[in-house]
Design a protein around this motif. Structure first.
Motif, PDB file in Angstrom:
ATOM      1  N   TYR A  16       0.830  -1.192   0.000  1.00 36.19           N
ATOM      2  CA  TYR A  16       0.000   0.000   0.000  1.00 36.19           C
ATOM      3  C   TYR A  16       0.867   1.246   0.000  1.00 36.19           C
ATOM      4  CZ  TYR A  16      -3.732  -3.077   1.663  1.00 36.19           C
ATOM      5  OH  TYR A  16      -4.656  -4.073   1.774  1.00 36.19           O
ATOM      6  N   TYR A  17       0.243   2.346  -0.340  1.00 35.30           N
ATOM      7  CA  TYR A  17       0.839   3.652  -0.079  1.00 35.30           C
ATOM      8  C   TYR A  17      -0.270   4.586   0.349  1.00 35.30           C
ATOM      9  CZ  TYR A  17      -0.771   5.863  -4.428  1.00 35.30           C
ATOM     10  OH  TYR A  17      -1.530   6.407  -5.430  1.00 35.30           O
ATOM     11  N   PHE A  18       0.108   5.665   0.987  1.00 37.05           N
ATOM     12  CA  PHE A  18      -0.869   6.622   1.477  1.00 37.05           C
ATOM     13  C   PHE A  18      -0.765   7.913   0.684  1.00 37.05           C
ATOM     14  CE2 PHE A  18      -0.293   3.705   4.959  1.00 37.05           C
ATOM     15  CZ  PHE A  18      -1.592   3.530   5.432  1.00 37.05           C
ATOM     16  N   THR A  19      -1.909   8.440   0.272  1.00 40.98           N
ATOM     17  CA  THR A  19      -1.934   9.704  -0.448  1.00 40.98           C
ATOM     18  C   THR A  19      -1.734  10.852   0.531  1.00 40.98           C
ATOM     19  OG1 THR A  19      -4.321   9.975  -0.206  1.00 40.98           O
ATOM     20  CG2 THR A  19      -3.540   8.761  -2.149  1.00 40.98           C
ATOM     21  N   ARG A  25      -3.995   3.327  -0.520  1.00 44.67           N
ATOM     22  CA  ARG A  25      -4.171   2.858  -1.893  1.00 44.67           C
ATOM     23  C   ARG A  25      -3.394   1.555  -2.109  1.00 44.67           C
ATOM     24  NH1 ARG A  25      -6.128   6.990  -5.465  1.00 44.67           N
ATOM     25  NH2 ARG A  25      -6.279   5.143  -6.763  1.00 44.67           N
ATOM     26  N   GLN A  26      -4.039   0.547  -2.672  1.00 42.70           N
ATOM     27  CA  GLN A  26      -3.404  -0.732  -2.975  1.00 42.70           C
ATOM     28  C   GLN A  26      -2.545  -0.598  -4.222  1.00 42.70           C
ATOM     29  OE1 GLN A  26      -3.757  -4.024  -1.409  1.00 42.70           O
ATOM     30  NE2 GLN A  26      -1.973  -4.245  -2.705  1.00 42.70           N
ATOM     31  N   ARG A  27      -1.309  -1.102  -4.185  1.00 39.59           N
ATOM     32  CA  ARG A  27      -0.423  -1.106  -5.342  1.00 39.59           C
ATOM     33  C   ARG A  27      -0.356  -2.510  -5.914  1.00 39.59           C
ATOM     34  NH1 ARG A  27       5.083   0.501  -4.270  1.00 39.59           N
ATOM     35  NH2 ARG A  27       5.172   0.931  -6.484  1.00 39.59           N
ATOM     36  N   PHE A  37       1.286  -0.278 -10.631  1.00 37.44           N
ATOM     37  CA  PHE A  37       0.161   0.610 -10.895  1.00 37.44           C
ATOM     38  C   PHE A  37      -0.838   0.534  -9.757  1.00 37.44           C
ATOM     39  CE2 PHE A  37      -0.764  -3.501 -12.705  1.00 37.44           C
ATOM     40  CZ  PHE A  37      -2.090  -3.740 -12.382  1.00 37.44           C
ATOM     41  N   VAL A  38      -1.784   1.469  -9.755  1.00 33.73           N
ATOM     42  CA  VAL A  38      -2.928   1.461  -8.859  1.00 33.73           C
ATOM     43  C   VAL A  38      -4.177   1.452  -9.730  1.00 33.73           C
ATOM     44  CG1 VAL A  38      -1.809   2.622  -6.924  1.00 33.73           C
ATOM     45  CG2 VAL A  38      -2.976   3.965  -8.654  1.00 33.73           C
TER      46      VAL A  38
END
Length: 95
Positions: A16-19, A25-27, A37-38
């Motif tokens: 994941y990453y955080f906006t 958001r799942q990668r 990609f997302v």
């Protein structure tokens, strides 16, 4: 899941990453092309020209610093600098 780059279905989750707003958001990574990609990427904002001119006017004519303008208008300092350069090039080409 389908890779938006090569249309392969061989895709794995890679974390994941955080906006900036804190949204998680799942990668994904494609096993075929190796790209990540997302699902729904966040598009960069398109600011109206009037807003850009207002920011540049504040920096150039009213003497507001770049960092202060970035705080006032909630922009990155790099964005403010890029807009100032963009408008200075336009000004030169008009003369």
């Amino acid at each position: 899941m389908i890779c938006p780059h090569c249309k392969s279905i061989e895709v794995v989750k890679i974390g994941y990453y955080f906006t900036k707003t804190g949204e998680k958001r799942q990668r994904y990574k494609c096993k075929v092309c190796g790209r990540t990609f997302v699902i729904n990427p966040i598009k960069p904002r398109n600011y109206p020209e009037e807003f850009k001119e207002m920011v540049v006017r504040a920096v150039v004519k009213e003497g507001v610093g770049v960092r202060q303008a970035s705080r006032i208008f909630k922009l990155s300092p790099n964005t403010v600098i890029a807009w100032v350069r963009e408008f200075s090039k336009k000004k030169r080409s008009e003369k």
